[in-house]
Design an enzyme around this catalytic site. Structure first.
Site, mmCIF file in Angstrom:
data_model
loop_
_atom_site.group_PDB
_atom_site.id
_atom_site.type_symbol
_atom_site.label_atom_id
_atom_site.label_comp_id
_atom_site.label_asym_id
_atom_site.label_seq_id
_atom_site.Cartn_x
_atom_site.Cartn_y
_atom_site.Cartn_z
ATOM 1 N N PRO A 26 90.729 9.643 64.562
ATOM 2 C CA PRO A 26 91.736 10.151 63.536
ATOM 3 C C PRO A 26 91.996 11.237 63.314
ATOM 4 O O PRO A 26 91.316 12.219 63.085
ATOM 5 C CB PRO A 26 90.935 10.156 61.947
ATOM 6 C CG PRO A 26 89.545 8.629 62.472
ATOM 7 C CD PRO A 26 89.049 9.283 64.046
ATOM 8 N N GLU A 27 93.798 12.047 63.727
ATOM 9 C CA GLU A 27 93.947 13.087 63.532
ATOM 10 C C GLU A 27 94.885 13.080 61.912
ATOM 11 O O GLU A 27 94.989 12.496 62.008
ATOM 12 C CB GLU A 27 94.805 13.623 64.863
ATOM 13 C CG GLU A 27 93.821 13.980 66.344
ATOM 14 C CD GLU A 27 94.203 14.191 67.012
ATOM 15 O OE1 GLU A 27 95.520 15.114 66.702
ATOM 16 O OE2 GLU A 27 93.976 13.937 67.780
ATOM 17 N N HIS A 60 77.402 -0.814 61.586
ATOM 18 C CA HIS A 60 77.735 0.646 60.804
ATOM 19 C C HIS A 60 78.450 0.663 59.627
ATOM 20 O O HIS A 60 79.528 2.047 59.558
ATOM 21 C CB HIS A 60 78.027 1.319 62.230
ATOM 22 C CG HIS A 60 77.218 1.437 63.336
ATOM 23 N ND1 HIS A 60 76.325 2.399 63.479
ATOM 24 C CD2 HIS A 60 77.292 0.748 64.704
ATOM 25 C CE1 HIS A 60 75.786 1.557 64.583
ATOM 26 N NE2 HIS A 60 76.678 1.320 65.317
ATOM 27 N N ARG A 94 79.368 6.473 64.248
ATOM 28 C CA ARG A 94 78.918 7.619 64.940
ATOM 29 C C ARG A 94 78.478 8.975 64.151
ATOM 30 O O ARG A 94 77.993 9.855 64.852
ATOM 31 C CB ARG A 94 80.009 8.512 66.120
ATOM 32 C CG ARG A 94 80.248 7.872 67.488
ATOM 33 C CD ARG A 94 81.074 8.279 68.578
ATOM 34 N NE ARG A 94 81.278 7.678 69.532
ATOM 35 C CZ ARG A 94 82.106 7.245 70.482
ATOM 36 N NH1 ARG A 94 82.817 9.059 70.933
ATOM 37 N NH2 ARG A 94 82.028 6.713 71.361
ATOM 38 N N ARG A 115 95.386 36.459 68.361
ATOM 39 C CA ARG A 115 94.264 35.784 69.294
ATOM 40 C C ARG A 115 94.200 35.649 70.601
ATOM 41 O O ARG A 115 95.186 35.672 71.491
ATOM 42 C CB ARG A 115 94.099 34.216 68.463
ATOM 43 C CG ARG A 115 93.893 34.088 66.878
ATOM 44 C CD ARG A 115 92.388 35.134 66.131
ATOM 45 N NE ARG A 115 90.897 34.294 66.861
ATOM 46 C CZ ARG A 115 90.611 33.077 66.227
ATOM 47 N NH1 ARG A 115 90.789 33.151 65.326
ATOM 48 N NH2 ARG A 115 89.798 32.664 66.739
#
Length: 287
Positions: free
Chosen positions: A16-17, A107, A126, A168
DNA sequence: CCAGTATCCTGCAGGC
DNA sequence: TGCCTGCAGGATACTG
């Protein structure tokens, strides 16, 4: 997203983004706004932040779900009386809306029982995700949220991000993944945005012209916006019962396509590890 | 402050 | 066939 009699209904796909989280947000809004929580089941375990089911069970029942919000990849599910469930899907997290009788996936860590007989379940093999309770007022001080950078679909991205990148020295690919700069871009859309802008993923921010950084910023916005639109399409069509949708509906140019031909220049795409993350890119048209 | 690396976790793919 | 190894990734702790 619709809880059919056959079973699961809605799920977030792989990794998921921002666009995927936004798709989940819309689904929750459409399906669950106004519903009252009647019970909570689950077991406390270690996740990104500790999952405290006892706390959730103490505060959630009796509250109603309000319109959910999103910040970066975080989902904020507001409730009434006020309070917020802060959720992150990590990389394997799913939220499913099902009938109570639907089979429970492995899960499944938390189940919220709803008054209409459906259930909202948080599944995350996870355990890179999280689900925590925020009392009113805790949100502003929350460490996860406070550190987040620019919301990429909001106005102002083009004014600010190019200058942050220019300051940066790290590879642009790494900078796009840094949630402190821009919130919501993950490994897939970072690679896609760099390809759209025609920029090498290993190029450092300060060695890239502001014009090119502006082009990259626009590519970030467009790739996310396009994917949100695709998710929206999926929402209207509804998910398949096993929830396999999302990335398959999106036209990915480079992610996972190493060894195949670039759609723009036919050069064979390659894959390199940049900043510890696998990165697909085109040595022909990304400079 | 910044850049880079290790870490958490499970499922899956590949090798032998 | 079956076991083992390594890899995948988001956020964060850590090191230099």
């Amino acid at each position: 997203m619709v809880a059919g009699p056959e079973g699961p209904a809605y799920v977030c796909p792989l990794m998921p983004e921002l666009p995927e989280v936004e798709t989940v947000r819309r689904a929750l809004d459409l399906e669950l706004s106004g519903r009252r929580i009647t019970g909570v089941r689950g077991r406390s375990i270690a996740m990104r932040r500790p999952l405290d089911v006892e706390q959730l069970a103490a505060v959630l029942p009796g509250r109603r779900l309000a319109a959910p919000r999103r910040r970066g990849k975080y989902l904020l599910i507001d409730l009434d009386p006020p309070g917020t469930v802060l959720n992150h899907l990590g990389m394997s997290g799913r939220l499913t809306i099902t009938d109570a009788s639907a089979p429970v996936l492995p899960h499944t860590h938390v189940t919220l029982e709803l008054e209409d007989g459906r259930e909202l379940r948080f599944v995350d093999p996870r355990r890179f995700g999280m689900m925590v309770w925020l009392d009113p007022g805790e949100e502003t001080a929350d460490p996860s949220l406070a550190a987040l950078g620019i919301e990429p679909l909001d106005p102002g991205l083009e004014d600010r991000l190019p200058h942050l990148l220019k300051a940066r020295r790290a590879p642009l690919k790494s900078l796009l993944l840094d949630q402190h700069l821009v919130a919501g871009v993950g490994n897939i859309y970072a690679a896609e945005a760099l390809w759209r802008a025609g920029i090498r993923p290993d190029r450092s921010g300060d060695r890239t012209s502001l014009d090119r950084l502006t082009a990259l910023t626009r590519a970030v916005r467009s790739v996310l916006a396009d994917a949100v639109e695709q998710g929206g399409t999926t929402i209207r069509d509804y998910a398949t019962p096993d929830g396999d949708f999302g990335y398959f509906a999106v036209h990915l140019a480079v992610y996972g396509r190493q060894g195949q031909a670039c759609r723009r220049c036919e050069t064979t795409l390659r894959s390199d590890v940049i900043g510890g993350r696998t990165t697909a890119w085109c040595p022909g048209c990304q400079r």
